[in-house]
Design an enzyme around this catalytic site. Structure first.
Site, PDB file in Angstrom:
ATOM      1  N   ARG A   1      47.802  23.097  77.402  1.00 21.66           N
ATOM      2  CA  ARG A   1      48.416  23.987  78.390  1.00 21.66           C
ATOM      3  C   ARG A   1      47.406  24.316  79.503  1.00 21.66           C
ATOM      4  NH1 ARG A   1      51.948  28.854  76.328  1.00 21.66           N
ATOM      5  NH2 ARG A   1      49.910  29.709  75.787  1.00 21.66           N
TER       6      ARG A   1
ATOM      7  N   LEU B   1      40.033  29.290  73.759  1.00 25.19           N
ATOM      8  CA  LEU B   1      39.345  30.054  72.723  1.00 25.19           C
ATOM      9  C   LEU B   1      38.898  29.177  71.561  1.00 25.19           C
ATOM     10  CD1 LEU B   1      41.530  33.293  72.631  1.00 25.19           C
ATOM     11  CD2 LEU B   1      39.391  32.883  73.852  1.00 25.19           C
TER      12      LEU B   1
ATOM     13  N   GLU C   1      42.683  34.190  86.701  1.00 29.14           N
ATOM     14  CA  GLU C   1      41.458  34.394  87.483  1.00 29.14           C
ATOM     15  C   GLU C   1      41.260  33.264  88.488  1.00 29.14           C
ATOM     16  OE1 GLU C   1      38.490  37.038  84.780  1.00 29.14           O
ATOM     17  OE2 GLU C   1      38.869  35.017  84.014  1.00 29.14           O
TER      18      GLU C   1
ATOM     19  N   GLU D   1      43.172  39.540  77.128  1.00 33.54           N
ATOM     20  CA  GLU D   1      41.819  39.912  76.686  1.00 33.54           C
ATOM     21  C   GLU D   1      41.801  41.282  76.011  1.00 33.54           C
ATOM     22  OE1 GLU D   1      41.218  37.033  80.126  1.00 33.54           O
ATOM     23  OE2 GLU D   1      42.606  38.640  79.592  1.00 33.54           O
TER      24      GLU D   1
END
Length: 255
Positions: free
Chosen positions: A24, A64, A110, A130
């Site tokens: 993704r 992650l 971001e 987050e």
């Protein structure tokens, strides 16, 4: 690195595609450094870039699964690496139009927020997970996003894990445009072509000077505005464009 970010030049436009659809378009260090390479060495003749993605999602954020155990100094350097790279997008050589779809989450948001225009397809959704994972944003979101949507809305997203839809996002300030599914890139290209027709000095001022004016006190901002206006109108291209307008060779507003 080349496989993670694909580039293609078409005249004055540079297409930059995130190419990790099986993840993704989650961002690992190799992908972020590939973006740095692209925006550090813009090909000659490019006047606007279009940042888009392969697959159904713009980017699901930081990968992650590749997150390493870092001590405080290593973590600081990693965050500052993101800052360095995204500054090269925001304060680079050409304006950047981002075309968003699906997940625009965490680090993906971001990256999008460092671009100058954002076009969101109807499938786009925004989130900052987050806060739910016990960490804090580290790629510039705390600086850029409050300027787009306001501090309270960003805090809400991190406090609660709230997800924002494309329709909500356009009036909140995440994007400037919303399109139907599959039409985002076409709209992004339309905007990029229009931007590429601007005088280079105008685009430079919008990219590099306007954000600094917005961050300044009123007196400092007004002085910078006066200096930039004087420089821009003194360029030969600006004088020619004004002459063309006065003599009826340029389009009027709304045409």
């Amino acid at each position: 690195m080349a496989a993670l970010v694909e580039i293609e030049q078409d005249g004055e436009l540079l297409f930059v595609k995130l190419n990790r659809p099986q993840k993704r378009n989650a961002v690992n260090d190799a992908l972020i450094l590939a973006l740095e390479a692209v925006f550090s060495d813009m090909p000659d003749g490019v006047k606007c870039a279009v940042l888009h993605s392969e697959g159904d999602h713009f980017s699901a954020g930081l990968d992650l699964s590749e997150l390493q155990e870092r001590d405080i100094i290593e973590g600081l350097h990693h965050s500052r690496m993101w800052h360095r790279v995204l500054d090269k997008i925001q304060f680079g050589k050409v304006p950047v139009v981002a075309v968003l779809k699906g997940a625009c989450v965490g680090g993906g948001l971001e990256i999008a927020s460092a671009c100058h225009i954002r076009v969101a397809e109807a499938s786009t959704f925004y989130a900052l997970p987050e806060g739910q994972r016990g960490i804090f944003v580290g790629g510039g979101a705390s600086v850029r996003l409050p300027k787009l949507i306001g501090m309270a809305r960003m805090a809400d997203m991190m406090f609660t894990g709230r997800t924002i839809s494309a329709e909500e996002g356009v009036w909140m300030g995440f994007s400037q445009y919303v399109t139907m599914a599959g039409e985002g890139l076409e709209k992004g290209i339309e905007l990029a072509k229009r931007i590429a027709q601007n005088a280079p000095m105008t685009n430079y001022a919008l990219m590099h000077v306007l954000p600094r004016i917005a961050d300044s006190s009123q007196s400092e901002g007004l002085l910078m505005e006066s200096l930039m206006a004087t420089i821009a109108q003194s360029s030969p291209e600006a004088k020619q464009r004004l002459t063309d307008f006065l003599e009826g060779r340029a389009k009027k507003v709304g045409q």
